[in-house]
Write an enzyme that holds these catalytic residues in place. Sequence first.
Site, PDB file in Angstrom:
ATOM      1  N   ASP A  73       0.871  -1.181   0.000  1.00  0.00           N
ATOM      2  CA  ASP A  73       0.000   0.000   0.000  1.00  0.00           C
ATOM      3  C   ASP A  73       0.899   1.219   0.000  1.00  0.00           C
ATOM      4  O   ASP A  73       1.988   1.183   0.588  1.00  0.00           O
ATOM      5  CB  ASP A  73      -0.906  -0.003   1.250  1.00  0.00           C
ATOM      6  CG  ASP A  73      -2.138   0.880   1.081  1.00  0.00           C
ATOM      7  OD1 ASP A  73      -3.258   0.348   1.038  1.00  0.00           O
ATOM      8  OD2 ASP A  73      -1.976   2.129   0.974  1.00  0.00           O
TER       9      ASP A  73
ATOM     10  N   VAL B 160      -7.971   1.977  -4.440  1.00  0.00           N
ATOM     11  CA  VAL B 160      -9.176   2.802  -4.481  1.00  0.00           C
ATOM     12  C   VAL B 160      -9.900   2.722  -5.853  1.00  0.00           C
ATOM     13  O   VAL B 160      -9.246   2.549  -6.884  1.00  0.00           O
ATOM     14  CB  VAL B 160      -8.769   4.257  -4.105  1.00  0.00           C
ATOM     15  CG1 VAL B 160      -7.808   4.839  -5.119  1.00  0.00           C
ATOM     16  CG2 VAL B 160      -9.939   5.147  -3.863  1.00  0.00           C
ATOM     17  N   GLU B 161     -11.233   2.841  -5.809  1.00  0.00           N
ATOM     18  CA  GLU B 161     -12.045   2.647  -7.024  1.00  0.00           C
ATOM     19  C   GLU B 161     -11.985   3.876  -7.950  1.00  0.00           C
ATOM     20  O   GLU B 161     -12.974   4.578  -8.167  1.00  0.00           O
ATOM     21  CB  GLU B 161     -13.497   2.350  -6.611  1.00  0.00           C
ATOM     22  CG  GLU B 161     -14.453   1.985  -7.737  1.00  0.00           C
ATOM     23  CD  GLU B 161     -14.248   0.584  -8.292  1.00  0.00           C
ATOM     24  OE1 GLU B 161     -13.242  -0.064  -7.975  1.00  0.00           O
ATOM     25  OE2 GLU B 161     -15.108   0.161  -9.062  1.00  0.00           O
TER      26      GLU B 161
ATOM     27  N   SER C 113     -15.191  -3.147  -7.899  1.00  0.00           N
ATOM     28  CA  SER C 113     -16.617  -3.467  -7.742  1.00  0.00           C
ATOM     29  C   SER C 113     -17.395  -3.270  -9.029  1.00  0.00           C
ATOM     30  O   SER C 113     -18.511  -3.761  -9.147  1.00  0.00           O
ATOM     31  CB  SER C 113     -17.261  -2.554  -6.719  1.00  0.00           C
ATOM     32  OG  SER C 113     -16.548  -2.504  -5.551  1.00  0.00           O
TER      33      SER C 113
ATOM     34  N   HIS D  91     -13.787 -10.384  -8.360  1.00  0.00           N
ATOM     35  CA  HIS D  91     -14.534  -9.511  -7.449  1.00  0.00           C
ATOM     36  C   HIS D  91     -14.942 -10.243  -6.175  1.00  0.00           C
ATOM     37  O   HIS D  91     -15.887 -11.022  -6.181  1.00  0.00           O
ATOM     38  CB  HIS D  91     -15.775  -8.969  -8.199  1.00  0.00           C
ATOM     39  CG  HIS D  91     -16.615  -8.057  -7.376  1.00  0.00           C
ATOM     40  ND1 HIS D  91     -17.987  -8.023  -7.467  1.00  0.00           N
ATOM     41  CD2 HIS D  91     -16.275  -7.154  -6.436  1.00  0.00           C
ATOM     42  CE1 HIS D  91     -18.448  -7.134  -6.606  1.00  0.00           C
ATOM     43  NE2 HIS D  91     -17.438  -6.594  -5.970  1.00  0.00           N
TER      44      HIS D  91
ATOM     45  N   ASN E  30     -23.664  -6.689  -7.790  1.00  0.00           N
ATOM     46  CA  ASN E  30     -23.808  -5.254  -7.548  1.00  0.00           C
ATOM     47  C   ASN E  30     -24.864  -4.604  -8.420  1.00  0.00           C
ATOM     48  O   ASN E  30     -25.463  -3.609  -8.028  1.00  0.00           O
ATOM     49  CB  ASN E  30     -22.461  -4.539  -7.715  1.00  0.00           C
ATOM     50  CG  ASN E  30     -21.623  -4.673  -6.460  1.00  0.00           C
ATOM     51  OD1 ASN E  30     -22.140  -5.062  -5.407  1.00  0.00           O
ATOM     52  ND2 ASN E  30     -20.350  -4.371  -6.554  1.00  0.00           N
TER      53      ASN E  30
HETATM   54  N1  NAD Z   1     -15.602  -2.000   0.218  1.00  0.00           N
HETATM   55  C1  NAD Z   1     -16.321  -2.898  -0.445  1.00  0.00           C
HETATM   56  O1  NAD Z   1     -17.422  -3.271  -0.028  1.00  0.00           O
HETATM   57  C2  NAD Z   1     -15.786  -3.511  -1.716  1.00  0.00           C
HETATM   58  C3  NAD Z   1     -16.303  -4.753  -2.131  1.00  0.00           C
HETATM   59  C4  NAD Z   1     -15.792  -5.369  -3.287  1.00  0.00           C
HETATM   60  C5  NAD Z   1     -14.820  -4.728  -4.026  1.00  0.00           C
HETATM   61  N2  NAD Z   1     -14.353  -3.490  -3.619  1.00  0.00           N
HETATM   62  C6  NAD Z   1     -13.315  -2.877  -4.439  1.00  0.00           C
HETATM   63  O2  NAD Z   1     -12.052  -3.078  -3.816  1.00  0.00           O
HETATM   64  C7  NAD Z   1     -11.188  -1.978  -4.122  1.00  0.00           C
HETATM   65  C8  NAD Z   1     -10.673  -1.391  -2.822  1.00  0.00           C
HETATM   66  O3  NAD Z   1     -11.784  -0.981  -2.043  1.00  0.00           O
HETATM   67  P1  NAD Z   1     -11.675  -0.810  -0.465  1.00  0.00           P
HETATM   68  O4  NAD Z   1     -13.054  -0.776   0.056  1.00  0.00           O
HETATM   69  O5  NAD Z   1     -10.683  -1.767   0.096  1.00  0.00           O
HETATM   70  O6  NAD Z   1     -11.063   0.684  -0.408  1.00  0.00           O
HETATM   71  P2  NAD Z   1     -10.239   1.380   0.756  1.00  0.00           P
HETATM   72  O7  NAD Z   1     -10.373   2.837   0.513  1.00  0.00           O
HETATM   73  O8  NAD Z   1     -10.605   0.812   2.086  1.00  0.00           O
HETATM   74  O9  NAD Z   1      -8.725   0.922   0.456  1.00  0.00           O
HETATM   75  C9  NAD Z   1      -8.016   1.320  -0.684  1.00  0.00           C
HETATM   76  C10 NAD Z   1      -6.534   1.266  -0.341  1.00  0.00           C
HETATM   77  O10 NAD Z   1      -5.803   1.502  -1.534  1.00  0.00           O
HETATM   78  C11 NAD Z   1      -4.654   2.240  -1.177  1.00  0.00           C
HETATM   79  N3  NAD Z   1      -4.096   2.880  -2.366  1.00  0.00           N
HETATM   80  C12 NAD Z   1      -4.548   3.974  -3.014  1.00  0.00           C
HETATM   81  N4  NAD Z   1      -3.766   4.224  -4.090  1.00  0.00           N
HETATM   82  C13 NAD Z   1      -2.822   3.250  -4.125  1.00  0.00           C
HETATM   83  C14 NAD Z   1      -1.730   2.958  -4.978  1.00  0.00           C
HETATM   84  N5  NAD Z   1      -1.459   3.721  -6.039  1.00  0.00           N
HETATM   85  N6  NAD Z   1      -0.966   1.882  -4.707  1.00  0.00           N
HETATM   86  C15 NAD Z   1      -1.215   1.090  -3.630  1.00  0.00           C
HETATM   87  N7  NAD Z   1      -2.240   1.332  -2.770  1.00  0.00           N
HETATM   88  C16 NAD Z   1      -3.028   2.400  -3.012  1.00  0.00           C
HETATM   89  C17 NAD Z   1      -5.140   3.200  -0.098  1.00  0.00           C
HETATM   90  O11 NAD Z   1      -4.069   3.705   0.671  1.00  0.00           O
HETATM   91  C18 NAD Z   1      -6.093   2.311   0.687  1.00  0.00           C
HETATM   92  O12 NAD Z   1      -5.424   1.675   1.764  1.00  0.00           O
HETATM   93  C19 NAD Z   1     -12.009  -0.998  -4.959  1.00  0.00           C
HETATM   94  O13 NAD Z   1     -11.757  -1.225  -6.308  1.00  0.00           O
HETATM   95  C20 NAD Z   1     -13.445  -1.363  -4.611  1.00  0.00           C
HETATM   96  O14 NAD Z   1     -14.348  -1.080  -5.656  1.00  0.00           O
HETATM   97  C21 NAD Z   1     -14.798  -2.888  -2.471  1.00  0.00           C
END
Ligand code: NAD
Length: 290
Positions: free
Chosen positions: A33, A92-93, A120, A141, A192
């Site tokens: 990260d 991040v998304e 997602s 996913h 979703n």
């Molecule tokens: N939260 C959910 O319910 C969920 C469910 C399924 C899929 N997702 C997908 O999973 C992915 C992450 O979501 P999340 O909920 O864990 O988000 P989050 O915001 O909790 O975590 C994202 C992490 O990515 C890190 N990050 C950002 N830019 C980066 C980079 N360039 N290199 C390395 N790390 C980096 C951030 O520091 C953070 O720790 C997204 O694509 C989201 O759509 C989320």
Amino acid sequence: MTIEQVAVIGAGSMGHQIAMLSALAGLQTNVQDVNLDSLDEAKTKLTKIMDKWVRKQKITAEARDDAFGRLMFTTDLREAASDADFIIEAVVEKLEVKRKVLTELDEVAPKHAVFATNSSTIVSSLIADATSRPEKVCNMHFFFPPLVMDCVEVVKGDHTSDETTQLAMNVCDQMNRTAVLLQKEISGFVANRILFAIQKEAMALYEEGYADFKDIDKITRKALGHPVGPFELMDLSGIDVGYYVMQQRYAESGDPNDQPSRTLIEKVESGEFGRKTGKGFYTYSHKVNN
Ligand SMILES: NC(=O)c1ccc[n+]([C@@H]2O[C@H](COP(=O)([O-])OP(=O)(O)OC[C@H]3O[C@@H](n4cnc5c(N)ncnc54)[C@H](O)[C@@H]3O)[C@@H](O)[C@H]2O)c1
């Protein structure tokens, strides 16, 4: 191809738990990260969850310790990915961030490594061309929280090879997760798309004043038998995450109906992201570690 070394990029709500699934499956797993705090938080959360699993006799203390022995945390992408056979992107998304991460990974990861995105909504064809190996890119996913939810949508794009898809299915199997294959890409995949339809209707009913969000949750639970209501679920998975997902969807479709709603924008602007910040639609007495 045998998978021995996994890298998970992004240690947020999803990434840290996906990494744990991988380590529990016996795979050497590096978690990267850009934010050191995210990595520290990931370690703390995983220690708590795994200690609880041991107390509940879901795993032995030895299995927990062995799994932690297979986990490595780093802010250095090269260190995380240079020996990886299989890489799961969970940053991040935001499309541009994901594309940038994949381009960087393409430079540091071995030529044989497969890239799976945990997005997602974003189909992998929107990011595969940021690499020199589109045939090795697919969607994978997981659902929140990955250590609990037993389902993964694996999505094959036109660019994805059969071998890559099969490998992603096998990795899910190894991680003890039920994989379901989608043969064709669609933004939001299956679960979703169904969930968004419910959340959108729930939000419209709330914003138009037909019922309070708590009552909409209650009806959804009591009358439809859902385990949690739509607003409770938004709080659980992160209102900010839902907001980014809708922004991305709108960017792809151009349909004003896909724009984040007034309430979502207000919540995000005021930092009320749900359980993770202690307040979303509901108020929580402390920040919840998943
Ligand atoms: N939260 C959910 O319910 C969920 C469910 C399924 C899929 N997702 C997908 O999973 C992915 C992450 O979501 P999340 O909920 O864990 O988000 P989050 O915001 O909790 O975590 C994202 C992490 O990515 C890190 N990050 C950002 N830019 C980066 C980079 N360039 N290199 C390395 N790390 C980096 C951030 O520091 C953070 O720790 C997204 O694509 C989201 O759509 C989320």
